[in-house]
Each structure stands twice: as C-alpha cells, then as structure tokens.
Design an enzyme around this catalytic site. Structure first.
Site, short mmCIF file in Angstrom:
data_model
loop_
_atom_site.label_atom_id
_atom_site.label_comp_id
_atom_site.label_asym_id
_atom_site.label_seq_id
_atom_site.Cartn_x
_atom_site.Cartn_y
_atom_site.Cartn_z
CG HIS A 89 -1.93 1.11 1.19
ND1 HIS A 89 -3.12 1.00 0.51
CD2 HIS A 89 -1.92 2.37 1.71
CE1 HIS A 89 -3.81 2.12 0.63
NE2 HIS A 89 -3.10 2.97 1.35
CG ASP A 168 -11.39 2.73 5.48
OD1 ASP A 168 -10.87 3.62 6.18
OD2 ASP A 168 -11.00 2.47 4.33
NE ARG A 175 -8.91 10.08 6.63
CZ ARG A 175 -8.07 9.17 6.13
NH1 ARG A 175 -8.50 7.97 5.80
NH2 ARG A 175 -6.81 9.47 5.94
CB SER A 190 -7.89 4.55 6.47
OG SER A 190 -8.37 4.36 5.16
CE LYS A 194 -8.08 1.08 2.14
NZ LYS A 194 -8.21 2.32 2.92
#
Length: 441
Positions: A89, A168, A175, A190, A194
């Site tokens: 990520h 989320d 956000r 967040s 996930k």
C-alpha cells in the site's frame, strides 16, 4: 424483552475528543457501526474526524477503532491458498501507478496479492480511478468474486465492497472532502482495516516523503511508518515500511489513463527508470516478507525475470479480463481514453531543472479533472500532465517542460498558476535524491 438500545449522543463525544479526552471502546464501536450503517449524519462524522486530527487517538482507541472498522463487514480468509498473501500500500503520491505493475509481477513470482485499493484522495490519484479507464473493468467485486479472481490470477485490484470494511469506505470519502486526510491515526486505521479485512498476511508500506506526499516531512513519514508497524503488530499483521521520495512526481505521467499506459510500458520492459526501480524494490520486499526469497537481491532478480519473460504482463492481462476489462486495451493502449485538448508548457529560459514540485503538479492535475475537488465530482479519465523534463535535466529556452491534456478550458486556466510555479530552473547541476530513503520494520 430487552429494551431498545438508546441512540448514541454524538455532540458530547465530539466535545470530549475536541477537548483532548478519550473515547471508550463501546463508544468507538458504536460510532464506527453507525458510520457503516449510515445512521450518523455526515456533519457529525466530519466534526469528529476534525477533532481526531487535532487531538489524535490513544493506542487503545486506535486499536479498537481499527478492529471496529474490520468488524463492520466481512473478513476474507486465505489459509487454503498454496502460498503467502502479501499486499502493498502507498500513502499516496503524484504519478504513483506502482500497484498496477507490482501486483501482477508479484503474482507471477509466486505470491497472492489481495489488493483493496482506493480512489483519488486530495491531490493524489486513485488506483481504482486508473483501472476504471480500462473499458469494462469492474472494481466493485463481491467477496466471492474477489476470491475467484485472486485464486485464478494470483492478484486482485478491487475497491471496498459494501461488505468489506464498509465503515472505512464512508470515512475515507468524507476525509477527502473535509480536509481531514493528514492524520496519522486515521491514515493508519484506514489502511490496516482494509488490509486485515481483505485477508493479507503481511504488508509492505510505501510511505511517501516530499512535497507531493500527504505528510511531506521525513519525520512525519517516519512517525506514520512507526504507527503502522506498531498497529500491525497489535493486530497480528506483519508490516515493513519503505520511505520513498515524492519530492517530484513518479514517472512522467500524471493522470488516470496515462498512468495505466505507463504501467503497461513497465510490464513490457520499458517505462520510466524510477517507476521500474521502485516496482522492483517493493516487489523484492514483498517476496522477502512472503518467504519466497531470503534477501532483497534475490527478490529483485525474480521480479526482473517476470518483466523480461513477459509473465507479469500476462498476469495483468489475465486479471483485467477476470474483472471484466477489455484486454485489447492492454495490447493497444490507444484504446484508453484521451482528453480532447493539449497544451505544451515551455521553458521560459535555458537552465537546469532544479526542482519539479510534485504537490503543485498534483493539485494542478486535480483542477484538470484527474482528481476530485468534492467527493461527488466525476473524474476526467483522459486528463493528464505529461512531464518532459524532471529534476537534473538541462533545457533550452522554449523546450517543452510538460504537456497538459484536458477537456475543459476553464479547468486548464485554473491550473495555470500551479504549473507556472512547479518548475524551478537553476544554473548548476543538482545532486540526485535517492528514490528509497530508508526502510523500517
């Protein structure tokens, strides 16, 4: 008969967090569940998010918040797969299309990559927005479809379905629209909610540093990396963090369809050197974390082999097809969308490009339609900024610095001041900034 549960009184909780107090585990679970069900108004959630930006979350609060987001939906499990599940990520960057080429390359090298990606957030592009420029590509998958694609292709690039970390999904969009992105606890929760919901066994984090990052300072990036590693440990997820440069854009393309083209170029053995280098490095980290190799050098060699053989490109084609995409766009990227108008930006004088401001170009690209100014805004799939000169390049007066691709002239006019200030020319050679600054975990 059990009495009905009393509705959650939000204003006192918002005030308590605003004033530096802590929320109980029960309050946090009720808040997150209400966000997922849609029973808490956006304006109250936005106020709470802003209070968290200012006051943060204690370790106990953060662990409970993250677990509650995981528990707001289903959790996938992959123990029956004959290999490790490792994900990657990025905290978000300008021109960051690494996931598009990295996931199929790692799958070809023997990992399973269950990647739940996101949309454009702030001035950075979103992996899902990029993928959806491929005609027919579906990012909204049911858990059964997610499982089928991962099992067959070895990777999946999908969004948050209504059943995977739904809380989320709500908070992420809010956000983006309320200037509450830059919060280490909110970013960490967040990301990891996930990853845990999708069933990843380990995670390589690409934490961006520089003008185009959400947390520009290296100290901030290091703090986020530490928070992710610590939170992952508390939740049973192995995390390794790579701090990488985002002081100038990654690659030459900033824009959804344009970045898909660039990722395909990398899978074909070409592409910009920085995109390829970071892809190989992150892939090597993933292979080590997943137990496929023992050291980074061996991992890099294996990723390079998947590029050279075309195995990564074949995996990408397979995954795109399984998710409904037109694979002809992989073989002929001219099938991908293009904007109607182009404008070339020229160097005002001769010199050496001393700096290319990734943040300014990311915001300019958002004005062109690459990202969203409001959460309901549509994306312009063909809008893009294509760089012709990056830091260290020598240019003559009139040489092209970048080309804008856009559909709406008014948007291009709004982006103009940002483009003008993004390129700084000097007279002396500059020292190259390393692509990977450090690793943690």
């Amino acid at each position: 008969m059990k009495p009905p549960r009393a509705p959650l009184a939000l204003p006192p909780l918002i005030a308590r967090k605003r004033d530096g107090g802590a929320l109980t585990d029960g309050e946090i679970r009720a808040l997150v569940a209400g966000a997922a069900r849609g029973t808490i108004p956006d304006y109250q959630l936005a106020a709470l998010l802003m209070a968290i930006v200012w006051r943060g979350l204690e370790n106990r609060e953060l662990v409970t918040w993250t677990r509650a987001m995981v528990d707001s939906g289903d959790r996938l499990e992959w123990s029956a797969l004959p290999g490790s599940t490792v994900d990657k990520h990025s905290t978000g960057g300008v021109g960051d299309k690494i996931s598009l080429c990295l996931a199929p390359l790692c799958a070809a090298a023997g990992l399973y990559v269950p990647m739940m990606a996101g949309r454009a957030l702030g001035h950075t592009g979103g992996t899902l927005d990029k993928l959806e420029t491929i005609p027919g590509f579906r990012t909204a998958l049911s858990p059964a479809e997610f499982r089928r694609v991962l099992t067959r292709a070895g990777f999946v690039l999908a969004g948050q379905s209504a059943r995977l970390a739904p809380a989320d999904r709500v908070l992420y969009a809010l956000r983006d629209a309320t200037a509450t992105v830059e919060s280490i606890p909110l970013i960490a929760s967040s990301i990891l909610s996930k990853k845990i919901a999708e069933g990843a066994g380990a995670l390589v984090m690409d934490v961006k540093v520089g003008s185009g990052a959400f947390l520009p300072a290296r100290s901030q990036a290091r703090a986020l990396a530490g928070a992710l590693i610590d939170l992952g440990k508390r939740l049973g997820l192995r995390v390794r963090a790579v701090l990488s440069d985002m002081d100038q854009p990654l690659g030459a393309a900033i824009g959804n369809a344009a970045e898909v083209r660039e990722a395909i170029d990398v899978l074909r053995g070409g592409g910009p050197p920085d995109v390829r280098a970071l892809t190989v490095r992150l892939g090597a980290e993933m292979l080590v974390l997943g137990g496929r190799v023992r050291e980074l050098r061996a991992g890099a060699t294996r990723i390079e082999a998947q590029i050279a053989s075309g195995a990564g490109l074949e995996r990408f084609r397979l995954g795109v097809g399984l998710q409904g995409g037109d694979v002809r766009a992989i073989d002929d990227p001219d099938r991908l969308p293009r904007a109607r108008t182009r404008k070339v930006w020229h160097a005002p004088r001769a010199g050496i490009v001393a700096h290319v401001d990734a943040g300014a170009l990311g915001r300019a690209a958002t004005f062109l339609g690459v990202g969203r100014l409001r959460k309901e805004d549509p994306i312009s799939p063909g809008a893009a900024i294509i760089l012709h000169a990056k830091a260290g390049a020598r240019v003559e007066r009139g040489d092209p610095l970048c080309t804008l691709h856009y559909d709406d002239p008014a948007r291009a006019h709004a982006a103009r001041p940002l483009i003008e200030g993004a390129f700084r020319l000097g007279s002396t050679a500059i020292r190259a900034r390393p692509l990977v600054l450090e690793t943690l975990g």
